[in-house]
Design a protein around this motif. Sequence first.
Motif, PDB file in Angstrom:
ATOM      1  N   TYR A  45      24.974  30.466   0.700  1.00  0.00           N
ATOM      2  CA  TYR A  45      25.620  29.471   0.055  1.00  0.00           C
ATOM      3  C   TYR A  45      25.884  28.133   1.113  1.00  0.00           C
ATOM      4  N   VAL A  46      25.912  28.402   2.045  1.00  0.00           N
ATOM      5  CA  VAL A  46      26.328  27.159   3.069  1.00  0.00           C
ATOM      6  C   VAL A  46      25.000  26.568   3.369  1.00  0.00           C
ATOM      7  N   LYS A  47      24.036  26.728   3.194  1.00  0.00           N
ATOM      8  CA  LYS A  47      22.787  25.877   3.126  1.00  0.00           C
ATOM      9  C   LYS A  47      22.872  24.958   1.961  1.00  0.00           C
ATOM     10  N   SER A  48      22.964  25.651   0.898  1.00  0.00           N
ATOM     11  CA  SER A  48      22.960  24.995  -0.306  1.00  0.00           C
ATOM     12  C   SER A  48      24.072  23.765  -0.438  1.00  0.00           C
ATOM     13  N   LEU A  49      25.276  24.054   0.096  1.00  0.00           N
ATOM     14  CA  LEU A  49      26.505  23.207   0.055  1.00  0.00           C
ATOM     15  C   LEU A  49      26.072  21.902   1.128  1.00  0.00           C
ATOM     16  N   VAL A  50      25.597  22.411   2.079  1.00  0.00           N
ATOM     17  CA  VAL A  50      25.459  21.334   3.120  1.00  0.00           C
ATOM     18  C   VAL A  50      24.393  20.434   2.820  1.00  0.00           C
ATOM     19  N   PHE A  51      23.393  20.990   2.371  1.00  0.00           N
ATOM     20  CA  PHE A  51      22.353  20.237   1.782  1.00  0.00           C
ATOM     21  C   PHE A  51      22.620  19.041   0.715  1.00  0.00           C
ATOM     22  N   GLY A  52      23.400  19.836  -0.385  1.00  0.00           N
ATOM     23  CA  GLY A  52      23.827  19.221  -1.660  1.00  0.00           C
ATOM     24  C   GLY A  52      24.675  18.283  -1.386  1.00  0.00           C
ATOM     25  N   GLY A  53      25.714  18.618  -0.382  1.00  0.00           N
ATOM     26  CA  GLY A  53      26.826  17.702  -0.027  1.00  0.00           C
ATOM     27  C   GLY A  53      26.146  16.532   0.762  1.00  0.00           C
ATOM     28  N   MET A  67      21.279  19.327  -8.270  1.00  0.00           N
ATOM     29  CA  MET A  67      21.206  19.976  -7.049  1.00  0.00           C
ATOM     30  C   MET A  67      21.260  21.629  -7.440  1.00  0.00           C
ATOM     31  N   GLY A  68      22.415  21.841  -8.374  1.00  0.00           N
ATOM     32  CA  GLY A  68      22.629  23.063  -8.908  1.00  0.00           C
ATOM     33  C   GLY A  68      21.704  23.798  -9.346  1.00  0.00           C
ATOM     34  N   ILE A  69      21.066  22.911 -10.420  1.00  0.00           N
ATOM     35  CA  ILE A  69      19.811  23.614 -11.096  1.00  0.00           C
ATOM     36  C   ILE A  69      18.586  23.890 -10.310  1.00  0.00           C
ATOM     37  N   GLY A  70      18.523  22.819  -9.351  1.00  0.00           N
ATOM     38  CA  GLY A  70      17.385  23.052  -8.393  1.00  0.00           C
ATOM     39  C   GLY A  70      17.568  24.191  -7.741  1.00  0.00           C
ATOM     40  N   ASP A  71      18.644  24.324  -6.964  1.00  0.00           N
ATOM     41  CA  ASP A  71      18.973  25.508  -6.222  1.00  0.00           C
ATOM     42  C   ASP A  71      18.645  26.690  -6.952  1.00  0.00           C
ATOM     43  N   TYR A  72      19.286  26.781  -8.065  1.00  0.00           N
ATOM     44  CA  TYR A  72      18.965  28.088  -8.863  1.00  0.00           C
ATOM     45  C   TYR A  72      17.602  28.461  -9.100  1.00  0.00           C
ATOM     46  N   LEU A  73      16.774  27.406  -9.732  1.00  0.00           N
ATOM     47  CA  LEU A  73      15.544  27.737 -10.028  1.00  0.00           C
ATOM     48  C   LEU A  73      14.506  27.961  -8.753  1.00  0.00           C
ATOM     49  N   SER A  74      14.956  27.456  -7.591  1.00  0.00           N
ATOM     50  CA  SER A  74      14.547  27.770  -6.268  1.00  0.00           C
ATOM     51  C   SER A  74      14.818  29.236  -5.869  1.00  0.00           C
ATOM     52  N   GLU A  75      15.903  29.523  -5.945  1.00  0.00           N
ATOM     53  CA  GLU A  75      16.285  30.990  -5.674  1.00  0.00           C
ATOM     54  C   GLU A  75      15.450  31.990  -6.808  1.00  0.00           C
ATOM     55  N   ARG A  76      15.292  31.542  -7.969  1.00  0.00           N
ATOM     56  CA  ARG A  76      15.048  32.556  -8.869  1.00  0.00           C
ATOM     57  C   ARG A  76      13.669  32.743  -8.613  1.00  0.00           C
ATOM     58  N   ALA A  77      12.599  31.695  -8.133  1.00  0.00           N
ATOM     59  CA  ALA A  77      11.353  31.594  -7.974  1.00  0.00           C
ATOM     60  C   ALA A  77      11.019  32.519  -6.653  1.00  0.00           C
ATOM     61  N   GLU A  78      12.079  32.347  -5.692  1.00  0.00           N
ATOM     62  CA  GLU A  78      11.794  33.177  -4.461  1.00  0.00           C
ATOM     63  C   GLU A  78      12.012  34.727  -5.047  1.00  0.00           C
ATOM     64  N   ASP A  79      12.961  35.095  -5.571  1.00  0.00           N
ATOM     65  CA  ASP A  79      13.347  36.289  -5.973  1.00  0.00           C
ATOM     66  C   ASP A  79      12.125  37.164  -6.823  1.00  0.00           C
TER      67      ASP A  79
END
Length: 110
Positions: free
Chosen positions: A14-22, A61-73
């Motif tokens: 979550y740190v990567k997402s928080l820093v990038f989104g912030g 950012m939340g939706i983008g990160d969720y979709l990115s993680e889901r696609a990677e999984d």
Amino acid sequence: MADESDEANTAGTYVKSLVFGGLDGIITTFAIVATVAGARAHPGLVLLMGAANLIADALSMGIGDYLSERAEDEYVASERRRELAELKDGGRQEKMRLLRRAYERAGLTT
């Protein structure tokens, strides 16, 4: 002990997402507020535009990160299925390639 390391790994993702989104949120919110303030708009409008931008950025950012993680999984799962199918249908060469890769990950070379 294993539970602590699992929690640390989960928190680390979550740190990567928080820093990038912030950082993205800070920059775009500043740009919106500076533009509206530069147009000498009413201070209430400046605050409204800043708040609206924060909400839009958070959702984006939340939706983008969720979709990115889901696609990677999904990609990882499909690769695993492909590898398992190759092992069932594949011959000795595929098994040797996977065994070689496992040894290399363990720090051993052939």
